[in-house]
Design a protein around this motif. Structure first.
Motif, short mmCIF file in Angstrom:
data_model
loop_
_atom_site.label_atom_id
_atom_site.label_comp_id
_atom_site.label_asym_id
_atom_site.label_seq_id
_atom_site.Cartn_x
_atom_site.Cartn_y
_atom_site.Cartn_z
N SER A 188 0.85 -1.19 0.00
CA SER A 188 0.00 0.00 0.00
C SER A 188 0.88 1.24 0.00
O SER A 188 2.09 1.16 0.24
N ASN A 239 0.82 5.57 1.26
CA ASN A 239 0.17 6.47 2.23
C ASN A 239 -0.41 7.68 1.50
O ASN A 239 0.32 8.51 0.99
N SER A 272 -3.60 9.09 2.94
CA SER A 272 -4.68 9.61 3.78
C SER A 272 -4.17 10.09 5.13
O SER A 272 -3.18 9.59 5.65
N HIS A 273 -4.91 11.04 5.71
CA HIS A 273 -4.70 11.45 7.09
C HIS A 273 -5.49 10.49 7.98
O HIS A 273 -6.73 10.53 7.99
N LYS A 274 -4.80 9.65 8.69
CA LYS A 274 -5.47 8.63 9.50
C LYS A 274 -4.87 8.60 10.90
O LYS A 274 -3.69 8.88 11.06
N ARG A 292 -8.69 5.81 0.82
CA ARG A 292 -8.37 4.55 1.50
C ARG A 292 -8.27 3.40 0.49
O ARG A 292 -7.39 2.54 0.58
N GLU A 324 -5.09 3.65 -1.76
CA GLU A 324 -3.83 3.26 -1.12
C GLU A 324 -3.45 1.82 -1.48
O GLU A 324 -2.28 1.51 -1.69
#
Length: 246
Positions: free
Chosen positions: A8, A10, A12-14, A50, A53
């Motif tokens: 995967s 990155n 996203s803000h997670k 999501r 990713e």
């Protein structure tokens, strides 16, 4: 993490916030919480980052240099795919489908199509609005042209017949949500999710069950009747289960 063995990137803000909707909760005399996946950050946010990713992670693992995908004229998925390609230094071509009988210039040129053009995607058009297999085949045909030109394209498909790598993003999101609920002391009676392509719905439901959570999940469909969508969700769950060897 259930999806840790899959490649995967990155985007996203997670974790995204879990927020109580105070006014609605007061109006309906119940506690309503929302998972703020509008805050994922990529190109105005949304659930598609999501999924992307894992699609792009898979594409990169195959050495792909160009993304291709298809969607409606005002598709959020298309917009975010272009942004994800730009962020991960990939070329990108998109196919816009005429799903809605609207001829206004504003519909075809503003909003998401405008952003797609700003981000420099090559745009193709597909005249049939509800032909997922045909739309995917058109992208596959375009990929063959790119291969002949020396490119290594990767098609992010639309139809339910393909391996739904993107659903892994919502398997991960289910784990994330359960961790937040536990830390905040929240015990929901049900989850409610939008369901269209079914990747979010299927991934989230499978992720919950894989974590041992039996809370019901209700999908609100944006495109089909309930019976048709139920079949689609079940098929996608089976595909993701096979992918994860569950």
């Amino acid at each position: 993490m259930l999806t840790s063995s899959f490649p995967s990137v990155n985007l996203s803000h997670k974790p995204t916030p879990l927020e109580r909707l105070d006014n609605l909760s007061d109006d309906y005399q119940t506690n309503i919480w929302i998972k703020r996946d509008d805050c994922t950050g990529l190109a105005f946010g949304g659930n598609k980052s999501r999924q992307l990713e894992y699609y792009i992670g898979h594409a990169k693992s195959l050495g792909a240099d160009t993304l291709l995908t298809t969607g409606a004229i005002q598709s959020n998925h298309v917009r975010m795919t272009v942004a994800a390609a730009r962020k991960t230094n990939m070329d990108v071509e998109v196919q816009l489908e005429h799903r809605v009988d609207r001829d206004q210039v504003e519909y075809h040129e503003s909003g998401n199509p405008f952003l797609v053009k700003i981000m420099g995607a090559k745009i193709h058009y597909y005249a049939v609005g509800e032909d997922e297999d045909g739309a995917d085949q058109a992208m596959i045909d375009r990929a063959e042209v790119l291969k002949a030109e020396g490119k290594n394209p990767y098609v992010i498909p639309l139809s339910n017949a393909n391996t739904p790598y993107g659903a892994l993003g919502y398997v991960e999101a289910a784990e994330e949500t359960l961790q937040q609920l536990e830390s905040m002391g929240i015990q929901p009676e049900r989850f409610i999710v939008p369901t269209g392509s079914a990747s979010t719905h299927a991934g989230f439901l499978l992720g919950l069950r894989a974590c041992g959570c039996q809370i019901p999940v209700q999908g609100i469909c944006v495109r089909r009747d309930a019976a048709s969508q139920k079949k689609r969700v079940i098929t996608k769950i089976q595909s993701v289960s096979k992918l994860m060897n569950l």
